[in-house]
Design a protein around this motif. Structure first.
Motif, PDB file in Angstrom:
ATOM      1  N   LEU A  26       0.836  -1.201   0.000  1.00 62.61           N
ATOM      2  CA  LEU A  26       0.000   0.000   0.000  1.00 62.61           C
ATOM      3  C   LEU A  26       0.869   1.249   0.000  1.00 62.61           C
ATOM      4  O   LEU A  26       1.993   1.250   0.508  1.00 62.61           O
ATOM      5  N   SER A  27       0.311   2.322  -0.535  1.00 60.43           N
ATOM      6  CA  SER A  27       1.033   3.590  -0.619  1.00 60.43           C
ATOM      7  C   SER A  27       0.948   4.388   0.675  1.00 60.43           C
ATOM      8  O   SER A  27       1.782   5.234   0.940  1.00 60.43           O
ATOM      9  N   ARG A  28      -0.071   4.069   1.482  1.00 61.23           N
ATOM     10  CA  ARG A  28      -0.245   4.819   2.726  1.00 61.23           C
ATOM     11  C   ARG A  28      -0.949   3.940   3.764  1.00 61.23           C
ATOM     12  O   ARG A  28      -1.842   3.159   3.422  1.00 61.23           O
ATOM     13  N   PRO A  29      -0.559   4.062   5.030  1.00 66.30           N
ATOM     14  CA  PRO A  29      -1.149   3.206   6.082  1.00 66.30           C
ATOM     15  C   PRO A  29      -2.639   3.431   6.299  1.00 66.30           C
ATOM     16  O   PRO A  29      -3.344   2.514   6.708  1.00 66.30           O
ATOM     17  N   ASP A  30      -3.149   4.611   6.010  1.00 65.14           N
ATOM     18  CA  ASP A  30      -4.559   4.885   6.272  1.00 65.14           C
ATOM     19  C   ASP A  30      -5.491   4.283   5.216  1.00 65.14           C
ATOM     20  O   ASP A  30      -6.703   4.423   5.305  1.00 65.14           O
ATOM     21  N   ALA A  31      -4.941   3.578   4.232  1.00 65.86           N
ATOM     22  CA  ALA A  31      -5.754   2.947   3.187  1.00 65.86           C
ATOM     23  C   ALA A  31      -6.213   1.543   3.563  1.00 65.86           C
ATOM     24  O   ALA A  31      -6.973   0.917   2.822  1.00 65.86           O
ATOM     25  N   VAL A  32      -5.768   1.036   4.703  1.00 66.84           N
ATOM     26  CA  VAL A  32      -6.027  -0.351   5.073  1.00 66.84           C
ATOM     27  C   VAL A  32      -7.518  -0.693   5.118  1.00 66.84           C
ATOM     28  O   VAL A  32      -7.947  -1.683   4.525  1.00 66.84           O
ATOM     29  N   THR A  33      -8.301   0.094   5.783  1.00 62.35           N
ATOM     30  CA  THR A  33      -9.727  -0.205   5.922  1.00 62.35           C
ATOM     31  C   THR A  33     -10.424  -0.214   4.563  1.00 62.35           C
ATOM     32  O   THR A  33     -11.193  -1.127   4.249  1.00 62.35           O
ATOM     33  N   PHE A  78      -8.977  -0.619   1.642  1.00 62.72           N
ATOM     34  CA  PHE A  78      -8.410  -1.720   0.857  1.00 62.72           C
ATOM     35  C   PHE A  78      -9.067  -3.044   1.258  1.00 62.72           C
ATOM     36  O   PHE A  78      -9.478  -3.827   0.403  1.00 62.72           O
ATOM     37  N   ASP A  79      -9.178  -3.291   2.563  1.00 63.81           N
ATOM     38  CA  ASP A  79      -9.824  -4.515   3.061  1.00 63.81           C
ATOM     39  C   ASP A  79     -11.253  -4.640   2.529  1.00 63.81           C
ATOM     40  O   ASP A  79     -11.674  -5.706   2.081  1.00 63.81           O
ATOM     41  N   ALA A  80     -11.998  -3.553   2.578  1.00 62.51           N
ATOM     42  CA  ALA A  80     -13.388  -3.573   2.121  1.00 62.51           C
ATOM     43  C   ALA A  80     -13.462  -3.852   0.618  1.00 62.51           C
ATOM     44  O   ALA A  80     -14.319  -4.621   0.169  1.00 62.51           O
ATOM     45  N   ALA A  81     -12.564  -3.254  -0.149  1.00 61.30           N
ATOM     46  CA  ALA A  81     -12.561  -3.477  -1.596  1.00 61.30           C
ATOM     47  C   ALA A  81     -12.187  -4.921  -1.923  1.00 61.30           C
ATOM     48  O   ALA A  81     -12.793  -5.538  -2.811  1.00 61.30           O
ATOM     49  N   LEU A  82     -11.216  -5.490  -1.217  1.00 63.85           N
ATOM     50  CA  LEU A  82     -10.831  -6.891  -1.425  1.00 63.85           C
ATOM     51  C   LEU A  82     -12.003  -7.829  -1.177  1.00 63.85           C
ATOM     52  O   LEU A  82     -12.205  -8.783  -1.909  1.00 63.85           O
ATOM     53  N   ALA A  83     -12.748  -7.548  -0.122  1.00 67.96           N
ATOM     54  CA  ALA A  83     -13.873  -8.407   0.254  1.00 67.96           C
ATOM     55  C   ALA A  83     -14.952  -8.445  -0.821  1.00 67.96           C
ATOM     56  O   ALA A  83     -15.747  -9.385  -0.871  1.00 67.96           O
ATOM     57  N   HIS A 130      -6.492  -1.181  -9.513  1.00 69.84           N
ATOM     58  CA  HIS A 130      -7.265   0.005  -9.138  1.00 69.84           C
ATOM     59  C   HIS A 130      -7.740  -0.043  -7.682  1.00 69.84           C
ATOM     60  O   HIS A 130      -8.512   0.830  -7.272  1.00 69.84           O
ATOM     61  N   LEU A 131      -7.294  -1.024  -6.928  1.00 75.15           N
ATOM     62  CA  LEU A 131      -7.694  -1.092  -5.517  1.00 75.15           C
ATOM     63  C   LEU A 131      -7.193   0.153  -4.787  1.00 75.15           C
ATOM     64  O   LEU A 131      -6.110   0.667  -5.081  1.00 75.15           O
ATOM     65  N   PRO A 132      -7.964   0.630  -3.809  1.00 76.51           N
ATOM     66  CA  PRO A 132      -7.586   1.872  -3.120  1.00 76.51           C
ATOM     67  C   PRO A 132      -6.267   1.731  -2.353  1.00 76.51           C
ATOM     68  O   PRO A 132      -6.052   0.762  -1.638  1.00 76.51           O
ATOM     69  N   GLY A 133      -5.393   2.709  -2.552  1.00 76.82           N
ATOM     70  CA  GLY A 133      -4.148   2.777  -1.807  1.00 76.82           C
ATOM     71  C   GLY A 133      -3.036   1.878  -2.303  1.00 76.82           C
ATOM     72  O   GLY A 133      -1.989   1.787  -1.668  1.00 76.82           O
ATOM     73  N   VAL A 134      -3.207   1.209  -3.427  1.00 78.88           N
ATOM     74  CA  VAL A 134      -2.180   0.286  -3.912  1.00 78.88           C
ATOM     75  C   VAL A 134      -0.989   1.052  -4.478  1.00 78.88           C
ATOM     76  O   VAL A 134      -1.144   1.923  -5.325  1.00 78.88           O
ATOM     77  N   ARG A 135       0.188   0.721  -3.976  1.00 79.70           N
ATOM     78  CA  ARG A 135       1.427   1.253  -4.539  1.00 79.70           C
ATOM     79  C   ARG A 135       2.040   0.261  -5.517  1.00 79.70           C
ATOM     80  O   ARG A 135       2.596   0.628  -6.532  1.00 79.70           O
ATOM     81  N   GLY A 136       1.917  -1.046  -5.186  1.00 79.83           N
ATOM     82  CA  GLY A 136       2.485  -2.050  -6.060  1.00 79.83           C
ATOM     83  C   GLY A 136       1.872  -3.415  -5.848  1.00 79.83           C
ATOM     84  O   GLY A 136       1.428  -3.750  -4.747  1.00 79.83           O
ATOM     85  N   LEU A 137       1.849  -4.203  -6.920  1.00 79.39           N
ATOM     86  CA  LEU A 137       1.355  -5.583  -6.887  1.00 79.39           C
ATOM     87  C   LEU A 137       2.409  -6.475  -7.515  1.00 79.39           C
ATOM     88  O   LEU A 137       3.048  -6.099  -8.490  1.00 79.39           O
TER      89      LEU A 137
END
Length: 168
Positions: free
Chosen positions: A71-78, A80-85, A124-131
């Motif tokens: 992730l590009s930033r720590p505050d994207a976790v929530t 990102f988790d919701a989008a993954l689900a 396009h997931l929120p907060g992704v810096r790299g995959l």
């Protein structure tokens, strides 16, 4: 959890469709006491559900990828988790310490379908810096039940207890 609860959990992990009567026989309890224990294990969240083990390839999901996300930033976790689900092809995801931030299991029919998912959704997931994708060659060890005892309960074999065996 006592030893009877551990036996119940071990049996249910390998024989999820066992009848309550057969389970009670195996752990040497009355059916009502066994049922009470199973309900208590469910209520405590120790038993979280019951599932069938499915052959993914037989359902058309013969291609599996381990995807590492940073992730590009720590505050994207929530977010990102919701989008993954919301992505059905994501069958498992774990947040990790350090980098990468996530290990994600993804299934698809084949490489082209994974590529479409990657390009249209995953990048396009929120907060992704790299995959970083790694294709699974084969399942070396199928998912299996948890061991009987957690490591904290294993008694070390030392000079005073060299005859002691580790029980599971």
């Amino acid at each position: 959890m006592d030893s009877t609860d551990r036996k119940i959990v071990a049996i249910l992990q390998s024989e999820g469709r066992i009848t309550l009567t057969d389970l009670a026989d195996k752990v040497q309890l009355s059916v009502s006491r066994c049922q009470r224990r199973v309900r208590d294990l469910e209520s405590a969240g120790i038993i979280r559900g019951y599932r069938a083990v499915i052959d993914a390839a037989a359902l058309g999901y013969g291609f599996e990828v381990l995807l590492f996300a940073t992730l590009s930033r720590p505050d994207a976790v929530t977010e990102f988790d919701a989008a993954l689900a919301e992505i059905p092809e994501v069958i498992e995801a774990q947040r990790l310490f350090g980098e990468p931030d996530y290990l994600i299991r993804v299934v698809s029919a084949d490489l082209p379908s994974y590529q479409r998912l990657y390009e249209s959704v995953l990048i396009h997931l929120p907060g992704v810096r790299g995959l970083n994708s790694t294709i699974v060659m084969k399942q070396a060890v199928d998912p299996r039940p948890l061991p009987g005892r957690p490591p904290r309960e294993v008694h070390p074999v030392g000079p005073r207890s060299s005859a002691r065996s580790i029980q599971s």
